[in-house]
Motif scaffolding. Structure first.
Motif, PDB file in Angstrom:
ATOM      1  N   UNK A   1     -38.404 -97.992   9.124  1.00 53.28           N
ATOM      2  CA  UNK A   1     -39.682 -97.434   8.674  1.00 53.28           C
ATOM      3  C   UNK A   1     -40.743 -98.524   8.503  1.00 53.28           C
ATOM      4  N   UNK A   2     -40.422 -99.682   7.898  1.00 50.88           N
ATOM      5  CA  UNK A   2     -41.444-100.739   7.832  1.00 50.88           C
ATOM      6  C   UNK A   2     -41.919-101.207   9.198  1.00 50.88           C
ATOM      7  N   UNK A   3     -41.040-101.166  10.209  1.00 54.81           N
ATOM      8  CA  UNK A   3     -41.468-101.551  11.560  1.00 54.81           C
ATOM      9  C   UNK A   3     -42.527-100.576  12.066  1.00 54.81           C
TER      10      UNK A   3
ATOM     11  N   UNK B   1     -26.882-114.685   2.937  1.00 58.38           N
ATOM     12  CA  UNK B   1     -28.000-115.619   2.757  1.00 58.38           C
ATOM     13  C   UNK B   1     -28.160-116.505   3.989  1.00 58.38           C
ATOM     14  N   UNK B   2     -27.049-116.951   4.557  1.00 62.35           N
ATOM     15  CA  UNK B   2     -27.117-117.762   5.780  1.00 62.35           C
ATOM     16  C   UNK B   2     -27.759-116.960   6.907  1.00 62.35           C
ATOM     17  N   UNK B   3     -27.386-115.678   7.030  1.00 58.70           N
ATOM     18  CA  UNK B   3     -27.994-114.840   8.072  1.00 58.70           C
ATOM     19  C   UNK B   3     -29.493-114.673   7.851  1.00 58.70           C
ATOM     20  N   UNK B   4     -29.907-114.531   6.600  1.00 58.70           N
ATOM     21  CA  UNK B   4     -31.332-114.366   6.318  1.00 58.70           C
ATOM     22  C   UNK B   4     -32.105-115.652   6.579  1.00 58.70           C
TER      23      UNK B   4
ATOM     24  N   UNK C   1     -33.736-109.912  12.682  1.00 62.85           N
ATOM     25  CA  UNK C   1     -34.317-109.609  11.364  1.00 62.85           C
ATOM     26  C   UNK C   1     -33.905-108.267  10.766  1.00 62.85           C
ATOM     27  N   UNK C   2     -33.954-107.183  11.561  1.00 64.87           N
ATOM     28  CA  UNK C   2     -33.639-105.873  11.000  1.00 64.87           C
ATOM     29  C   UNK C   2     -32.182-105.796  10.556  1.00 64.87           C
ATOM     30  N   UNK C   3     -31.294-106.316  11.379  1.00 61.34           N
ATOM     31  CA  UNK C   3     -29.876-106.309  11.013  1.00 61.34           C
ATOM     32  C   UNK C   3     -29.609-107.211   9.817  1.00 61.34           C
TER      33      UNK C   3
END
Length: 244
Positions: A151-153, A206-209, A215-217
């Protein structure tokens, strides 16, 4: 023996402390569980048609779709995955269809370790809280995390912050539902095991972020985990009722 002891205590009241000080003779040690019982305990980690019908049936579906991805015509597979994608364009046209279809595919197929983790997590959760509740946690986690990231996309595209091509992307898989199920299952662990599991997951997320390769995943996984954690009070009550 009891009569003589009782008589001794009545005749000499000071004998009671002495008798209490005499160590009791230990009884025979309990025999270890037989191999058949130990084998049954280990087999409870695996799904069965009668014990965990939701997990068993869902895994059969994932096996079928994974075999389709492996052996079907590549063009047909690509078209099926595109039609199952939960991008903004498909969510605006056929939301229920793509939300259901996107959870029928495993990224990487049967060779992905996610399938093994999914089998263990859903089996453990279903044996504690039942099939319907396990399905609800998985499905709602998948839906909530998908909508919270897509939804933000759509809003960003309308506002002009993202290009229109962002409405069309390939997005499918079981990871959101799995992460929600893991979050729910940790609520049934002991405090030490719960802390270790959530701590390890937190470091990984946190590492993934930080990398933000998808980004979405990468944002959807912590959201799904938090949804599963939010289910703790309901699932604990359900587990207590099921045990009684």
């Amino acid at each position: 023996m009891h009569q003589r002891t009782d008589r001794a205590v009545r005749e000499n009241p000071f004998a009671a402390p002495l008798l209490d000080a005499i160590p009791c003779q230990p009884g025979p040690a309990a025999p270890p569980p037989p191999p058949a019982r130990r084998a049954r305990r280990w087999l409870r980690l695996l799904p069965t048609p009668t014990g965990t019908p939701f997990t068993f049936g869902y895994l059969l579906v994932l096996v079928a779709t994974s075999l389709f991805m492996e052996f079907a015509d590549p063009a047909t597979v690509a078209a099926a995955l595109r039609e199952s994608s939960t991008d903004v364009a498909h969510l605006g046209e056929t939301p229920l269809l793509v939300l259901a279809a996107s959870a029928l595919w495993v990224v990487g197929g049967l060779t992905s370790p996610v399938v093994f983790v999914l089998a263990l997590v859903l089996t453990a959760l279903e044996r504690r809280i039942g099939g319907w509740r396990t399905a609800a946690v998985f499905v709602l986690g998948h839906v909530v995390a998908t909508l919270a990231t897509e939804i933000p996309v759509g809003i960003s595209v309308v506002a002009g912050h993202l290009p229109e091509s962002s409405l069309h992307r390939l997005d499918y898989g079981i990871s959101f539902g799995l992460m929600a199920s893991v979050g729910a299952l940790t609520g049934l662990f002991t405090p030490l095991v719960r802390t270790l599991v959530l701590g390890g997951l937190g470091v990984m997320l946190v590492i993934d972020l930080v990398d933000l390769s998808s980004p979405l995943t990468d944002w959807g996984h912590p959201l799904a985990l938090l949804f599963g954690i939010a289910c703790w009070p309901l699932l604990r009550r359900a587990g207590a009722v099921r045990r009684r």
